[in-house]
Design an enzyme around this catalytic site. Structure first.
Site, PDB file in Angstrom:
ATOM      1  N   SER A  89       1.041   1.724   0.759  1.00 11.30           N
ATOM      2  CA  SER A  89       1.116   3.163   0.479  1.00 11.30           C
ATOM      3  C   SER A  89       1.665   3.375  -0.924  1.00 11.30           C
ATOM      4  O   SER A  89       2.461   2.563  -1.420  1.00 11.30           O
ATOM      5  CB  SER A  89       2.022   3.855   1.490  1.00 11.30           C
ATOM      6  OG  SER A  89       3.368   3.495   1.286  1.00 11.30           O
ATOM      7  N   ASP A  90       1.246   4.455  -1.565  1.00 10.42           N
ATOM      8  CA  ASP A  90       1.962   4.857  -2.764  1.00 10.42           C
ATOM      9  C   ASP A  90       3.397   5.138  -2.327  1.00 10.42           C
ATOM     10  O   ASP A  90       3.694   5.301  -1.137  1.00 10.42           O
ATOM     11  CB  ASP A  90       1.304   6.080  -3.431  1.00 10.42           C
ATOM     12  CG  ASP A  90       1.771   6.232  -4.883  1.00 10.42           C
ATOM     13  OD1 ASP A  90       2.781   5.585  -5.275  1.00 10.42           O
ATOM     14  OD2 ASP A  90       1.162   7.007  -5.637  1.00 10.42           O
ATOM     15  N   TRP A  91       4.274   5.209  -3.291  1.00  6.19           N
ATOM     16  CA  TRP A  91       5.701   5.240  -2.987  1.00  6.19           C
ATOM     17  C   TRP A  91       6.089   6.494  -2.184  1.00  6.19           C
ATOM     18  O   TRP A  91       6.070   7.599  -2.683  1.00  6.19           O
ATOM     19  CB  TRP A  91       6.488   5.102  -4.282  1.00  6.19           C
ATOM     20  CG  TRP A  91       6.842   3.669  -4.598  1.00  6.19           C
ATOM     21  CD1 TRP A  91       8.053   3.225  -5.053  1.00  6.19           C
ATOM     22  CD2 TRP A  91       6.019   2.493  -4.483  1.00  6.19           C
ATOM     23  NE1 TRP A  91       8.022   1.848  -5.201  1.00  6.19           N
ATOM     24  CE2 TRP A  91       6.795   1.378  -4.855  1.00  6.19           C
ATOM     25  CE3 TRP A  91       4.725   2.255  -4.059  1.00  6.19           C
ATOM     26  CZ2 TRP A  91       6.302   0.062  -4.829  1.00  6.19           C
ATOM     27  CZ3 TRP A  91       4.233   0.952  -4.040  1.00  6.19           C
ATOM     28  CH2 TRP A  91       5.020  -0.111  -4.420  1.00  6.19           C
ATOM     29  N   GLU A  92       6.395   6.258  -0.912  1.00  2.88           N
ATOM     30  CA  GLU A  92       6.730   7.316   0.047  1.00  2.88           C
ATOM     31  C   GLU A  92       5.537   8.179   0.421  1.00  2.88           C
ATOM     32  O   GLU A  92       5.694   9.342   0.761  1.00  2.88           O
ATOM     33  CB  GLU A  92       7.898   8.150  -0.465  1.00  2.88           C
ATOM     34  CG  GLU A  92       9.173   7.322  -0.521  1.00  2.88           C
ATOM     35  CD  GLU A  92      10.323   8.011  -1.201  1.00  2.88           C
ATOM     36  OE1 GLU A  92      10.090   9.048  -1.832  1.00  2.88           O
ATOM     37  OE2 GLU A  92      11.442   7.506  -1.085  1.00  2.88           O
ATOM     38  N   ALA A  93       4.363   7.594   0.399  1.00  3.14           N
ATOM     39  CA  ALA A  93       3.164   8.331   0.812  1.00  3.14           C
ATOM     40  C   ALA A  93       2.789   8.033   2.268  1.00  3.14           C
ATOM     41  O   ALA A  93       1.742   8.436   2.730  1.00  3.14           O
ATOM     42  CB  ALA A  93       1.990   7.992  -0.099  1.00  3.14           C
TER      43      ALA A  93
END
Ligand code: BGC
Length: 734
Positions: free
Chosen positions: A286-290
């Site tokens: 995931s993108d950061w915190e996605a």
């Protein structure tokens, strides 16, 4: 948003060195003999999948869960403790020492390795990816990736989380400089080759942000609404080309929603298209915190939550215990990560730190810059400058006395010696422009043969105009700083620079504008200046590359990978969706991208708008002639002759566009291929460009498959999308 802290089970250093011992050379082995640990999966002759299976069979549930999330933000987040083994990149996944499985250190590296300053390390700043795409040179793309891969390795990282490739639907997108433009075939090939270059250094590559993260405005809430045909033929085609070509270790899913589902829990994007249709074997991080859920995301195809363990830690264990996520699925997540570690060679060639070679990096960066700076306008042969004739040169603006601008956000590379315009802050500050020590002025002085070279900052417009008045040529450096998490509100140059250029142009008829921008800008002054050069963010060799091109030591060959509109009013969305609410990150908006299939240059054709500079445009100091077009009956190869009709050596990017039969209902050109060709004056070469049916097909939504419609295809060849020299047709049966 802050990630929740989690307990990290640190492998002891002793254990860690134990596992790395078997692959150290005898010269590197520590004196005290330690037992050599070997594992069945050490056998390099086995396939990465087989080796991964063997490891998964030996893993405990805790180890399996540990691998599907990591920690991150590292030193970026003040007070965030990070394990000693963490190399200080954007993310870290602990290894499993008892099984010899290395940790994964992930570093942002869109245009060079990020966050080096914290550890006193050096990274080469390459020209922006958009610049690279302007070279249309796939060998340069590979070289770009090699530089990143070798510097990641030297700095102790084993995975790049660069590889940005969201197509330009929004020319004001703050991250366009990290991406490869508006055409799926060009972008897919450039980013695919770049990722291959990274992986050639036995470093894992990544391609991001999957998918449709085409604007930064409300990027964590925006919902992209798009039909499948449009998705498959545009942005997804770019990803498909790159992912099939490079087989990257990772694909990073993006922050936004697509048709109502978050990209990181979107079954269509992840399971159906990426993994099933394209056969992607690596892992989705995931993108950061996605990450937004446990069960839905895991079952939709997300393989790793980054960073933190809000969803893929204890909650994933609960979901497995409750039978909501199968053990097979968890094994699949781990298998994908492990097979990528084996496939990229990270296991067989463990990372060993060394000193980055800054000289080699700089040469490579300058080479790419010289191929990627686009000469947009050159009236009356204003350029190249002739040293004997040009005795007084006025340089204005853009901090051109000291350096060149770089792009910000997670693509920001730290400048050696610190930001040249901000010596008080040697380390990078988020969303503050960083200039690199590659002074265009110094480089110009070296080539100017003793001419008088003077500088004005441009803050005082009248003083700048006065300086320009007495000069043989005025070079105005105009900049546009762009970074992640924000878009430009308009295409206009910021900070009163349009007025500055107007004033200088009024004072001196020989005004050359040198742009350092993240993407396209409007140019209300274009008719008043004699030349315009787009250098993008030109990297650590930028100053020298600019000077070489200005003086004709190098001949411009780059072509635009993106259209320049005359003004915001000509864009499909004159105002970016959600921009009114952009300060409230919780508010949401739909982005409908109403140009649909007619992305980029296609929009200008279907809406009958005249761009300022068309896709594929770029001038040279020589001229080229096209002739002898032949298309084979099967429509697979296009042959033609290009001749250098000018007086100097030059390189042409010869472009081939296709027009589909009417039945396709796509009344616009589609780039189908190209060839870069270097020619001496008077020299001709016959070029053969292959037409790949996969790049010009139509997605049949009902049948859920690609098809090449029967009928008459137009083939167009020329030096730009709006400079077609040769045309032919070919009739294809289905
Ligand atoms: C960016 C990613 C980046 C990640 C880690 C995110 O905000 O969108 O591109 O890789 O941060 O720094």
């Amino acid at each position: 948003m802050f990630f929740s802290r989690r307990t990290w089970i640190a492998p002891t250093l002793a254990l860690f060195s134990l596992v790395t011992l078997p692959i150290l050379s005898s010269a590197q082995k520590p004196k005290s003999a330690a037992p050599v640990v070997s594992h069945p999966w050490d056998d390099k002759t086995l396939s990465p999948d087989r080796r991964a299976d063997m490891v998964v069979q030996q893993m405990t549930l805790e180890e399996k869960l540990q691998m599907v999330h990591g920690i991150g933000w590292g030193v970026l987040r003040e007070g965030a403790p990070y394990p000693r083994e963490d190399n200080g990149g954007a993310g870290f996944v602990p290894g499993i020492p008892r099984l010899g499985i290395p940790k994964i250190d992930l570093a942002d590296s869109a245009v060079g390795v990020r966050m080096s300053a914290f550890d006193g390390r050096y990274s080469t700043l390459l020209p922006s990816v958009l610049a690279l795409a302007s070279s249309w040179d796939l060998d340069a793309a590979h070289l770009y990736g090699e530089v990143i891969g070798r510097e990641l390795r030297a700095q102790g990282f084993d995975m790049s989380i660069g590889g940005g490739m969201d197509l330009t639907r929004e020319p004001r997108n703050g991250r366009n400089f990290e991406y490869a433009g508006e055409d799926p075939v060009l972008a897919g090939n450039v980013v695919g080759r770049l990722a291959m270059g990274v992986q050639s250094q036995h470093v894992m590559g990544d391609i991001k942000h999957y998918a449709f993260n085409d604007q930064e405005t409300l990027r964590t809430t925006v919902n992209v609404v798009m039909d499948k045909r449009t998705m498959r033929e545009t942005d997804l085609l770019a990803f498909e080309i790159a992912i099939k070509m490079a087989e990257p270790a990772g694909v990073m899913c993006s922050y936004n929603k697509v048709n109502g589902d978050w990209a990181c829990e979107n079954d269509y994007l992840l399971n159906q298209v990426l993994k099933k249709d394209w056969g992607f074997k690596g892992w989705v991080l995931s993108d950061w915190e996605a990450t937004h859920s446990t069960v839905k995301a895991a079952n939709a195809g997300l393989d790793q939550e980054m960073p933190g363990e809000d969803y893929f830690g204890a909650k994933l264990k609960e979901a497995i215990d409750a039978g909501q996520v199968s053990m097979d699925r968890l094994n699949d997540m781990d298998h994908r990560i492990l097979r990528s570690i084996f496939a990229a060679g990270v296991y067989d060639y463990p990372i060993q730190k060394s000193v980055v070679d800054p000289f080699k990096g700089r040469d490579d960066a300058q080479h790419i810059a010289e191929e990627s700076i686009v000469l947009l306008k050159n009236e009356g042969g204003q350029l190249p400058l002739s040293a004997p004739k040009t005795r007084k040169i006025a340089i204005i603006g853009g901090h051109a006395d000291v350096g060149v601008l770089s792009g910000g956000g997670s693509a920001q590379v730290d400048a050696p010696g610190g930001n040249v315009i901000d010596p008080e802050h040697p380390q990078t500050v988020w969303a503050k422009p960083v200039y690199f020590p590659s002074s265009p002025m110094k480089a110009i002085q070296k080539l100017a043969g003793g001419a008088q070279v003077t500088y004005a900052s441009g803050e005082d417009v009248a003083a700048a105009a006065a300086l320009a008045k007495g000069a043989d040529v005025a070079l105005v450096f105009a900049t546009q700083y762009m970074h992640e998490d924000a878009d430009a509100l308009s295409l206009s140059l910021p900070d009163n620079q349009d007025a500055l250029i107007d004033a200088v142009a009024a004072a001196n008829p020989h005004t050359v504008v040198v742009l350092e921008t993240g993407g396209p800008v409007s140019m209300p002054w274009v008719g008043k200046v004699s030349a315009v050069m787009e250098t993008w963010y030109p990297g650590i060799g930028g100053g020298e590359a600019i000077a070489d091109l200005l003086f004709g030591k190098a001949n411009p060959s780059a072509k635009l990978p993106i259209t320049f509109a005359k003004s915001d009013a000509d864009l499909p969305e004159p105002v970016i969706p959600g921009s009114a609410q952009r300060h409230d990150k919780q508010s949401a908006a739909d982005a409908e991208y109403k140009e649909g299939l007619a992305i980029g240059y296609r929009w200008y054709e279907v809406s009958k708008r005249q761009p300022l500079f068309a896709f594929g445009h770029g001038l040279s100091y020589t001229t080229f002639k096209y002739g002898g077009l032949r298309v084979d009956a099967a429509g697979r190869t296009v042959q033609f002759v290009v001749t250098n009709t000018g007086k100097v050596d030059g390189t042409e990017v010869a472009q081939v566009y296709v027009r589909l039969p009417d039945a396709a209902q796509e009344p616009f050109q589609r780039l189908a291929g190209w060839e870069r060709v270097q020619l001496a004056p008077g020299e001709s070469k016959t070029l053969t460009v292959k037409l790949n049916p996969a790049w010009i097909s139509v997605w049949d939504e009902k049948a859920d498959r690609w098809q090449l419609p029967a009928g008459e295809y137009g083939v167009e060849v020329g030096g730009a999308s709006d400079a077609i020299s040769l045309k032919a047709t070919v009739r294809l049966a289905q």
